[in-house]
Design an enzyme around this catalytic site. Structure first.
Site, PDB file in Angstrom:
ATOM      1  N   HIS A 183       1.472  17.901  36.017  1.00  0.00           N
ATOM      2  CA  HIS A 183       0.951  17.884  34.601  1.00  0.00           C
ATOM      3  C   HIS A 183       0.909  19.076  34.388  1.00  0.00           C
ATOM      4  CE1 HIS A 183      -1.029  17.150  30.960  1.00  0.00           C
ATOM      5  NE2 HIS A 183      -1.328  17.661  30.828  1.00  0.00           N
ATOM      6  N   ARG A 217       5.684  24.709  32.059  1.00  0.00           N
ATOM      7  CA  ARG A 217       7.366  23.503  32.293  1.00  0.00           C
ATOM      8  C   ARG A 217       7.835  23.228  32.851  1.00  0.00           C
ATOM      9  NH1 ARG A 217       4.775  19.781  29.254  1.00  0.00           N
ATOM     10  NH2 ARG A 217       6.356  18.530  28.665  1.00  0.00           N
TER      11      ARG A 217
END
Length: 143
Positions: free
Chosen positions: A117, A87
């Protein structure tokens, strides 16, 4: 620190622009190992199933359309705190707000076409990995 697995997608926009290798380099440079990968062109049904949690959101139709617009790369990443590490590598969902040097700052055109993603938690990582990969397709890197 814990060795974790997380799920990642390189979305159609980044695949079309030939950014796969550069993105893989970022994963590996950050200490994440790619233990499974494949190129897939999602059907409408596959995209709807993967993003089912967003089915009532106003952007759902556009998301499904985008994710079926071309091939994607799906991969499983393994490493220390892999969910959070990935992330951080990706950056903010909106590339205009993503920190310099993150994947979205460098490769995304917009919040809708944002290049990548990544799973947001271990539970979603497990679910998303299982959506695309059988257990025997994961190849832990022991060397």
């Amino acid at each position: 620190m814990a060795i974790e697995r997380t799920f990642s997608i390189i979305k159609p926009d980044a695949v079309a622009k030939n950014h796969i290798g550069a993105i893989y380099n970022r994963f590996e440079s950050a200490g994440l190992k790619i233990i499974a990968a494949k190129m897939v062109h999602l059907t409408k049904e596959q995209a709807e199933g993967f993003y089912a949690e967003h089915s009532e959101r106003p952007f759902f139709g556009a998301l499904v359309s985008f994710m079926t617009s071309g091939p994607i790369m799906v991969q499983v990443l393994e490493g220390e705190n892999a969910v959070l590490a990935n992330r951080e590598i990706m950056g903010a969902t909106n590339p205009a707000q993503a920190a310099r040097g993150t994947l979205r700052a460098d490769y995304a055109a917009s919040i809708d076409e944002n290049a990548v993603h990544g799973s947001d938690a271990l539970a979603s990582a497990e679910r998303e990995i299982a959506y695309f990969f059988a257990a025997d397709e994961l190849c832990p890197r022991t060397r």
